[in-house]
Every structure is written in C-alpha cells, then in structure tokens.
Enzyme design. Structure first.
Site, PDB file in Angstrom:
ATOM      1  N   HIS A  24     -40.771  94.768 -68.825  1.00 39.88           N
ATOM      2  CA  HIS A  24     -41.513  93.512 -68.670  1.00 39.88           C
ATOM      3  C   HIS A  24     -41.427  92.647 -69.921  1.00 39.88           C
ATOM      4  O   HIS A  24     -41.522  93.144 -71.039  1.00 39.88           O
ATOM      5  CB  HIS A  24     -42.978  93.817 -68.322  1.00 39.88           C
ATOM      6  CG  HIS A  24     -43.104  94.604 -67.045  1.00 39.88           C
ATOM      7  ND1 HIS A  24     -43.534  95.913 -67.035  1.00 39.88           N
ATOM      8  CD2 HIS A  24     -42.817  94.268 -65.769  1.00 39.88           C
ATOM      9  CE1 HIS A  24     -43.524  96.353 -65.782  1.00 39.88           C
ATOM     10  NE2 HIS A  24     -43.093  95.371 -65.005  1.00 39.88           N
ATOM     11  N   SER A  31     -42.047  92.304 -60.554  1.00 46.23           N
ATOM     12  CA  SER A  31     -42.750  91.943 -61.791  1.00 46.23           C
ATOM     13  C   SER A  31     -41.873  91.217 -62.798  1.00 46.23           C
ATOM     14  O   SER A  31     -42.384  90.626 -63.747  1.00 46.23           O
ATOM     15  CB  SER A  31     -43.322  93.208 -62.459  1.00 46.23           C
ATOM     16  OG  SER A  31     -42.284  94.147 -62.704  1.00 46.23           O
ATOM     17  N   GLU A  59     -45.075  99.503 -75.501  1.00 49.64           N
ATOM     18  CA  GLU A  59     -43.646  99.738 -75.672  1.00 49.64           C
ATOM     19  C   GLU A  59     -42.988  99.665 -74.302  1.00 49.64           C
ATOM     20  O   GLU A  59     -42.502 100.657 -73.764  1.00 49.64           O
ATOM     21  CB  GLU A  59     -43.376 101.086 -76.339  1.00 49.64           C
ATOM     22  CG  GLU A  59     -43.859 101.155 -77.781  1.00 49.64           C
ATOM     23  CD  GLU A  59     -43.584 102.497 -78.421  1.00 49.64           C
ATOM     24  OE1 GLU A  59     -43.849 103.528 -77.759  1.00 49.64           O
ATOM     25  OE2 GLU A  59     -43.107 102.525 -79.568  1.00 49.64           O
TER      26      GLU A  59
END
Length: 412
Positions: A351, A170, A347
C-alpha cells in the site's frame, strides 16, 4: 408538532431540490451542516478568522456527477489551498492566492450512495460505513499551508461529461485516512472538466467478490455510452484456491463479465495489470509476485481486443528506479508513533502513501497515452512522466488530512 414536522419536510425538500440547478454557498458566516438545511461546515471545527487549519464543507445531493467551482482566496491574507473531495480525491493542489486576490477553479466530481434500486444496495463492509464515498453528501476538504475559500458553486455536470469508472482493490481505492493512499484518488487532479473519475474500488476486493457485493452493478446503473470501465485486479484474486480458481479460470470469467457488461452499454472497457509489490531480489530487481495474473490479463486483452495499461511493468520500472531504500518512501513505511494510534512500525510493501500514489497515477496516465489516447486528450495538463526518472520525493508537498488510521487496508 405537526407544523414543525411539515416545516422540516419542506426544508429537506428544498435542500434536495436545490441541486437540480446551480447553487452558490458563501463560506462567510455560514452554518454547520444539518439534516434540516442540507449544507454547511462538517466533520471538524468551523474555521475561525486567520486560521490555517483544514476544514470541510458538505452539501446533500442526489447521486451523479457535479460541476464544482471554488472561489479561492481571502481579502485579508495570502492563501495556499489544496482541495480534495469525498474520500480524499485530489482536485487542486497547493494553489497560491495573493492577499485580496481571488482565483476560480472548476472540477467535476462524482457522488454516490449504496442504493441501486428500491430493493438493491451495494453490500459494503463494516469499515466502509463511515467512508465519505458512500453517504448522501458531497463533501469537500480544504487543506494546504493556508486554505482560503470564499464560496463554492455546485451544479449538475453536463450530461456529455465522460465518466471513468474505476474497479479494483486497495491499490486503486479512495483511501479516507492518512497515511494510506492509492492512485485512483490522485488521478482526478490531472483531468479537465470533460472527464469525471468515479472510483468504485475497495480494499480487499477480487474481481469476483467485487461483482458479488453489487459494486459492479452500482457502477453499471450509472453508466452511459461513451464512458470507460477500468479494471485493476490480481492482488487478492491470487489468494483464492480450489477447483475452478486461478488466473485462467474464475479470474478470466469475471473479467469477461466486466467487458461484456460495459460494451452492452456502449462503454469502453480497459484492463489494468496489478501494481507490483515492493519485493526486491539481491540484485535490486523487483520480483514478480502475482503468478500468472498479469499475463492472463494481457492474453485476455489481446483476445477480446480490449486496451491494456501494463501497470505491472510500469511500476516495476518505477520501484527499480527508486531503489530498495528510497522506494520505502513511496509506501507506508513509518516508525511507530508517526500517526495517532500507531503503536507499531508500519512496514507495508503493498500500500502506498500519497507520494507513491501520485507517482503511480502518473504511470497510469502514461499507460493511457498508449492504450486509450483519446481519453488523454482531456488532460488538464500533461505530466510528461517517465517512471524511470520519478519525481524527487523531497519535493513532494502533501498536507495531511485531519484523520489517520493505524489499521492497514484489507488485502495484501
């Protein structure tokens, strides 16, 4: 009925075959996308005269690399246009055009679907089924303060174009929706038409699960001699426990598979250590949270004589330069209600948002200069970036895409 079916088949065949050669699509008074025509405005409303809203245009094409030339501008108004492709890959940013003036810009984009052979497919996740990266269309997004495009020309890229295949998780993947972003979708911005970035990364993947889902196999099916295979894993691999797991065991074996498969095709493997997480100690220094995985990659790179981009160290420098508070503005940290459907505060310390992803793409380019300098000969422009002196977050200008997502990407 029979006549209509034959007619539709002919139209579909014509649309498919059209991309065997160059074709220009004027955007004035054109149609909506349909399976019959194979091209047209898509996903959001067709732009109306004087509108400054973003819009999308799709063309059905076979898998491969394509040379895209956009003629930006408008006869009656000024324009400021950003162009992204497929799942928000950045190609042109904030390009101004004067009223009645036009500018042509060209870039190379990779298009793919899930099919590998007649009976083999990439096993994508349920949430990937709507990703623009995996369908049969080449989709372009025109965004910016005042997006203006007169026409689009699409043709197969020259076979000599170098394809850089990105494998990862990711932190690398093309994120479709705001406010998520990753370095792999920002880096196309910096390369000229000698290079095409093909981002095969996916959220939640580890080095072995990426292979198991046939993602590597799909990339290899498109690979040729002289291409590159970048690998950034570690975030999710460290969560795998049990016999045979670990940085110097299953992880190392999987990475060796990538290296061997790339070399067998005359391509160049490149290892990339994982991005740091935003985890500061009381002294304002970044904690190492990836256990032995970055060091294992360094060891393997030396043993196998593979170039290595130490993104782990580069991002440590970047985050510490930003500091504990300002670094939040490089990650997905937003109050509840900042995006549609977002009922809870974001939060996320793994990422990135677009600003953070853009900074890390620049870090990768700096790493390339040391590890694979022959690839940086094809930069469209050199950002000359120092992660110890990051770009001012307040000067970064990004127009949100129309689509947002409250669910965080897979992985941690």
């Amino acid at each position: 009925m029979k006549t209509r079916i034959i007619g539709l088949l002919l139209l579909a065949a014509t649309a498919s075959q059209a991309q065997e050669y160059a074709r220009t699509y004027p955007l004035t008074d054109t149609t909506r996308y349909s399976e019959e025509t194979g091209y047209g405005y898509d996903l959001v409303a067709t732009p109306v005269k004087g509108s400054k809203a973003p819009f999308f245009f799709s063309v059905r094409v076979p898998d491969g690399n394509y040379k895209v030339t956009v003629r930006l501008g408008n006869k009656k108004q000024v324009g400021i246009t950003t162009v992204r492709g497929e799942s928000r890959r950045l190609f042109i940013e904030n390009l101004p055009t004067q009223k009645g003036k036009f500018v042509e810009e060209t870039f190379i984009i990779n298009k793919r679907n899930t099919q590998i052979s007649d009976n083999e497919f990439v096993r994508i996740k349920a949430r990937e089924k709507q990703k623009l990266n995996w369908d049969d269309k080449l989709t372009l997004e025109f965004n910016g303060d005042a997006p203006a495009c007169e026409s689009i020309r699409i043709e197969p890229a020259d076979p000599s174009v170098i394809t850089v295949f990105l494998c990862g998780n990711s932190t690398v993947v093309d994120q479709d929706n705001e406010p998520w972003a990753s370095w792999g979708q920002m880096i196309p911005r910096f390369f000229n038409t000698d290079v095409c970035i093909a981002n095969y990364a996916e959220s939640g993947e580890s080095a072995n699960s990426f292979i198991a889902a046939n993602r590597l196999k799909k990339a290899l099916s498109q690979m040729k001699a002289g291409d590159y295979l970048f690998m950034e894993f570690g975030h999710n691999d460290q969560k795998q426990k049990g016999p045979g797991k670990g940085a110097y065991y299953s992880f190392m074996t999987s990475l060796k598979t990538y290296i061997d498969e790339a070399r067998a095709r005359g391509a160049y493997p490149v290892l990339v250590t994982p991005t740091q997480r935003r985890s500061f100690n009381s002294d304002g220094r970044i904690r190492d949270t990836h256990e032995d995985y970055p060091e294992a990659m360094r060891w393997l790179a030396a043993k196998e004589n593979v170039p290595l981009i130490d993104l782990n160290n580069l991002t440590r420098t970047l985050y510490e330069a930003l500091g504990p508070e300002t670094s939040k503005r490089a990650f997905v940290h937003y109050p509840a209600g900042s995006y549609p459907g977002q009922t809870k505060v974001f939060e996320d310390n793994t990422h990135f948002n677009p600003y953070g992803a853009y900074q890390i793409a620049k870090c990768v380019i700096e790493g390339m200069k040391q590890a694979v300098p022959q690839l940086t000969e094809h930069l469209q422009f050199d950002p000359q970036y120092n992660p110890a002196q990051p770009d001012d977050v307040n000067a970064f200008h990004w127009n949100d895409s129309p689509f947002a997502e409250a669910e965080k990407p897979d992985g941690n």
